[in-house]
Every structure is written in structure tokens, then in C-alpha cells.
Design a protein around this motif. Sequence first.
Motif, PDB file in Angstrom:
ATOM      1  N   PRO A  47       0.816  -1.221   0.000  1.00 30.07           N
ATOM      2  CA  PRO A  47       0.000   0.000   0.000  1.00 30.07           C
ATOM      3  C   PRO A  47       0.850   1.272   0.000  1.00 30.07           C
ATOM      4  CG  PRO A  47      -0.920  -1.598   1.533  1.00 30.07           C
ATOM      5  CD  PRO A  47       0.417  -2.117   1.113  1.00 30.07           C
ATOM      6  N   GLY A  48       1.950   1.273   0.781  1.00 31.43           N
ATOM      7  CA  GLY A  48       2.836   2.438   0.810  1.00 31.43           C
ATOM      8  C   GLY A  48       3.563   2.634  -0.498  1.00 31.43           C
ATOM      9  N   ILE A  49       3.962   1.535  -1.143  1.00 30.86           N
ATOM     10  CA  ILE A  49       4.638   1.631  -2.439  1.00 30.86           C
ATOM     11  C   ILE A  49       3.692   2.211  -3.486  1.00 30.86           C
ATOM     12  CG2 ILE A  49       5.649   0.270  -4.312  1.00 30.86           C
ATOM     13  CD1 ILE A  49       6.644  -1.689  -2.131  1.00 30.86           C
ATOM     14  N   ALA A  50       2.459   1.695  -3.526  1.00 30.57           N
ATOM     15  CA  ALA A  50       1.483   2.199  -4.491  1.00 30.57           C
ATOM     16  C   ALA A  50       1.198   3.679  -4.254  1.00 30.57           C
ATOM     17  CB  ALA A  50       0.191   1.382  -4.396  1.00 30.57           C
ATOM     18  N   ARG A  51       1.148   4.084  -2.993  1.00 27.65           N
ATOM     19  CA  ARG A  51       0.881   5.490  -2.659  1.00 27.65           C
ATOM     20  C   ARG A  51       2.047   6.381  -3.073  1.00 27.65           C
ATOM     21  NH1 ARG A  51       1.431   5.484   3.046  1.00 27.65           N
ATOM     22  NH2 ARG A  51       3.626   5.843   2.514  1.00 27.65           N
ATOM     23  N   ASP A  52       3.274   5.968  -2.732  1.00 28.20           N
ATOM     24  CA  ASP A  52       4.442   6.817  -2.996  1.00 28.20           C
ATOM     25  C   ASP A  52       4.764   6.913  -4.480  1.00 28.20           C
ATOM     26  OD1 ASP A  52       4.592   7.138  -0.295  1.00 28.20           O
ATOM     27  OD2 ASP A  52       6.449   5.986  -0.017  1.00 28.20           O
ATOM     28  N   TRP A  53       4.572   5.837  -5.220  1.00 25.18           N
ATOM     29  CA  TRP A  53       4.984   5.814  -6.618  1.00 25.18           C
ATOM     30  C   TRP A  53       3.816   5.949  -7.587  1.00 25.18           C
ATOM     31  CZ3 TRP A  53       8.825   1.073  -6.237  1.00 25.18           C
ATOM     32  CH2 TRP A  53       9.934   1.468  -5.466  1.00 25.18           C
ATOM     33  N   GLY A  54       2.590   5.903  -7.082  1.00 30.75           N
ATOM     34  CA  GLY A  54       1.428   6.099  -7.933  1.00 30.75           C
ATOM     35  C   GLY A  54       1.265   5.048  -9.007  1.00 30.75           C
ATOM     36  N   ILE A  55       1.525   3.778  -8.687  1.00 30.92           N
ATOM     37  CA  ILE A  55       1.425   2.713  -9.697  1.00 30.92           C
ATOM     38  C   ILE A  55       0.048   2.063  -9.644  1.00 30.92           C
ATOM     39  CG2 ILE A  55       3.890   2.293  -9.707  1.00 30.92           C
ATOM     40  CD1 ILE A  55       3.486  -0.081  -7.921  1.00 30.92           C
ATOM     41  N   ASP A  56      -0.399   1.505 -10.794  1.00 30.79           N
ATOM     42  CA  ASP A  56      -1.720   0.891 -10.849  1.00 30.79           C
ATOM     43  C   ASP A  56      -1.649  -0.572 -10.425  1.00 30.79           C
ATOM     44  OD1 ASP A  56      -0.668  -0.544 -12.982  1.00 30.79           O
ATOM     45  OD2 ASP A  56      -1.677   0.662 -14.512  1.00 30.79           O
ATOM     46  N   ARG A  57      -2.816  -1.227 -10.418  1.00 31.53           N
ATOM     47  CA  ARG A  57      -2.889  -2.603  -9.914  1.00 31.53           C
ATOM     48  C   ARG A  57      -2.126  -3.588 -10.797  1.00 31.53           C
ATOM     49  NH1 ARG A  57      -8.920  -3.985  -7.605  1.00 31.53           N
ATOM     50  NH2 ARG A  57      -8.665  -3.003  -5.556  1.00 31.53           N
ATOM     51  N   ALA A  58      -2.123  -3.371 -12.081  1.00 31.72           N
ATOM     52  CA  ALA A  58      -1.400  -4.290 -12.976  1.00 31.72           C
ATOM     53  C   ALA A  58       0.096  -4.255 -12.682  1.00 31.72           C
ATOM     54  CB  ALA A  58      -1.664  -3.928 -14.431  1.00 31.72           C
ATOM     55  N   ALA A  59       0.656  -3.041 -12.533  1.00 35.31           N
ATOM     56  CA  ALA A  59       2.081  -2.920 -12.218  1.00 35.31           C
ATOM     57  C   ALA A  59       2.377  -3.472 -10.834  1.00 35.31           C
ATOM     58  CB  ALA A  59       2.507  -1.452 -12.307  1.00 35.31           C
ATOM     59  N   LEU A  60       1.478  -3.224  -9.880  1.00 30.79           N
ATOM     60  CA  LEU A  60       1.690  -3.729  -8.531  1.00 30.79           C
ATOM     61  C   LEU A  60       1.666  -5.253  -8.517  1.00 30.79           C
ATOM     62  CD1 LEU A  60       2.090  -2.937  -5.571  1.00 30.79           C
ATOM     63  CD2 LEU A  60      -0.395  -2.977  -5.303  1.00 30.79           C
ATOM     64  N   GLY A  61       0.787  -5.854  -9.328  1.00 28.32           N
ATOM     65  CA  GLY A  61       0.754  -7.316  -9.397  1.00 28.32           C
ATOM     66  C   GLY A  61       2.072  -7.898  -9.854  1.00 28.32           C
ATOM     67  N   LEU A  62       2.750  -7.213 -10.791  1.00 24.00           N
ATOM     68  CA  LEU A  62       4.059  -7.674 -11.253  1.00 24.00           C
ATOM     69  C   LEU A  62       5.094  -7.580 -10.143  1.00 24.00           C
ATOM     70  CD1 LEU A  62       5.785  -8.680 -13.598  1.00 24.00           C
ATOM     71  CD2 LEU A  62       6.213  -6.292 -14.214  1.00 24.00           C
ATOM     72  N   VAL A  63       5.107  -6.452  -9.421  1.00 20.35           N
ATOM     73  CA  VAL A  63       6.059  -6.286  -8.318  1.00 20.35           C
ATOM     74  C   VAL A  63       5.822  -7.342  -7.246  1.00 20.35           C
ATOM     75  CG1 VAL A  63       6.830  -4.751  -6.475  1.00 20.35           C
ATOM     76  CG2 VAL A  63       6.322  -3.813  -8.728  1.00 20.35           C
TER      77      VAL A  63
END
Length: 439
Positions: A47-63
Motif C-alpha cells: 500500500p505504501g509503495i502504491a501510494r508513494d509511486w502512484g502505480i496501478d494494480r497491474a504494475a503492482l501485481g508484477l512487483v
Amino acid sequence: MSAASVDPRELIAREPMHVRQVLAIGIATALNALDGFDVLSISFASPGIARDWGIDRAALGLVLSMELFGMGIGALFLGSMADRIGRRPTILTSLVVMAIGMGLASTANSVFVLSIYRLFTGLGIGGMLAATNAIVAECSNARRRNLSVAIMTGGYPMGAVIGGSLAGWLLAATGRWQSVFQFGALVTLLFIPLVLWLVPETIAFLCHRRPAHALERINRTLVLQRRSPLTDLPARDEVRVGSSLMQLFAPGMAAVTLLLTLSYFAHMMTFYFLVKWIPKIVTDMGFAPALAGGVLVWANVGGATGAVTMSLLTQRVGVRPLVVGAMLCGAVAVALFGQGFSTLYSLSIVACVAGFFTNGATAGLYAVLAQSFSASLRGSGTGFVIGIGRAGAASGPIAAGLLFAAGWGLSGVSIALAGGTALGGIVLALVRYRENSVA
């Protein structure tokens, strides 16, 4: 009967377990708990990574999946290394890789860099899984082998529970997702002296591979276990032609290897969808990241309880029917997770039940792997199944991210991903293997 005529592997298999064997199994369980925290650290931080970097769910799924790819590679190649150079050096190598990877992850400043660091961390985690499974199987007597392997597997959710609680506290205290990785790197380093002190090379490996000073090393372990030393090594095992990976596909083994791999692959899709996406799903419902992490902690409380329950039941019931049943029940529970639950209490309860069955099934699967491969193939066989199967683990979070990005709701995604563990149970029911008791 003289000490020279005794095969120490037979002694280990039939005699009560010494405290030194129990300690080695305990350390392996703690190492699996460390794996549990390291794998899920990205989930707590997401959640903090998505907030700080503004990435979407598809990119987050890869990470979220990158260390799972690394785990597959690590299990495949480091698992094979465990059969060549030993279980203990493989564990020590894996710990160094994990510590470096976790430390580097805390310095990442982009999705690409973090993905590379998580891939690297996964190499160590995969090697650790293969080596610890072999150590526990070879340090246990025949009567308690299934119990010991299931208990070791239960360390994984316990690490997530304890580590998740600490991660929640760190996130609340610091507001920095990087602190989760820094904590993981420190704890990983602390395990290196413990392994050096309490985990010797297994007698089964030394008898089979016969490295330099094998007799002296076997006798050192036997004396510590209050057993009589040997005057010479037992008769050599039958020498098999070809690499250990090739032997996994020899007549009589190929079907077992392939079906176990497919079962593990399909089950891991579902399991890692659940544990990787819970914090982000709950955060998107409007709850704070620390509270969302609490739902994941409850999933792992259920997972730990499921592993313990599985370990106790294996003393009275065949392990394979238990695992098949747990997989089918787990599929139902994961599908239910997405069906309209919207309070922290209800989400936690359903996640706990899903964790109970899915991780109970995982614990039983590791016991099946320990049964299915002899000592000469145990590291390679476990490593191959985990290595290829981790592609399923990685594909679960990625598939979920793509489905979410395509507009699917949580209900449909949960039902679709639950199908993996249902398939795994059906495939496992088809496996026919002969249990290996000692070598």
C-alpha cells in the motif's frame, strides 16, 4: 551387531529422536518462518509503495510476483546444489542472498529496481525451501517424518503472523515501507550463526555423497546424539547414471514428478493470490494500511493453525487424502472471500478460514514431497517441484492484477483464482507414489 555394520540412516529412521535432531528441525522451522516474512514483506509494504509511486494494480501485481519468479529459479538450481554440495551450505548461501536482497529492496526508488531486488531475494528463499525440506525429512525418524515436515511448513504462516504484526507496528511508527525490508535484512543475518551452531550436515547426505571427511562428520553428529560412532562408512548406495534432474524423469518417477509439479503449480496460484493481494484489496475498501495488514495476519493465523492441524492428523490419516480435502475446501473459502464481505471482522474471519485450508494443504504437500523422493533426489526433486510450481505462485498475483485492470470485480477474480487449488486437489488424487522411508 558392530557399529561398522550399522547404517546410521536406519538408526535415525527407527529410533526415538534426540534433542539435537529436534533442534535442527526447530531451526529449519524458524527458517521457514523467516521465508514467510520475507515473501510477504512486499505485501505489507505494497500500500505504501502504491501510494508513494502512484502505480496501478497491474504494475503492482508484477512487483508482488517478482520474488516468486526468483524463488522458482532458486529452488530449481539451489535445490539441485543441495544434492551436490550439501543441505547446510545451501542454507547458508541462501541466507546471505536473502539478507542482501532485503537490504537492497529498502533502497529502491522505482518499480524496475525494486522488481530486480525482489527477484534476487527470491533466489535465496527458493533455495532455502528446498534445503530445509530435505533437512527436516532426513533429521526425523520414520514415525514422525510427516509430522516434522508439516510443523516445518507451519513456520511459514507463523513468520507472517509475527512478522506481519511487527510490520504493522513499524509502518505505523515510521510511516515508511522501507522499514519492513530493513527489519527483514537484519533478522536474516542473525540466523547465520544459529545455523552454523545447531544445524550439521545431514547423515543421509553424507552417506550418499561421501564428501571429504564424511566418516568424521557423521561420527561427530552421532556422538552429539548420544549414539555410537562408526568404524567405517556403510555400503555405498547404488550409483545412478545421469544428473539428478534427469533421474526425476526416469521410468517410474516421471509421472510422479510431473503430477506433483502440476498440483503444486495450480495450488500456488490460489495461495499467493490470497496472501499477496489481501492488504491492497482491504486498503482499497477504505481501511488504513496497518489495519489491512491485520487481515493478512489473520489469514496467516488460520494458515498456522491449518499446518498444525494437518501435522497432527497425519499421525492417524494418510497425508494425501488430507491434502486433497484441504485443497477443495480451500478453493471454496477463497471464492467466498470476494463475495461481498466489507467489515474488517468479516474479512478477517473469511481470510482466516481460507488460510487454514490453503496453508494446511501446503504443509501436507511438503510431506508428500518428502515421501516421494529418496535422499539422493530429495533436494533436486523438491527443488524441481517448487521451482516450476513457483511459476504458478507468480502467475496468481499477476493474473489477479490483470483481471482487476480489465475491470473484473473482486467476486469474479476470487472465483477464477480459487479454481487453481481445486485443480491441484484433483491432480494430486491421481498421483501414485511409493513412500521412501530412509534413503
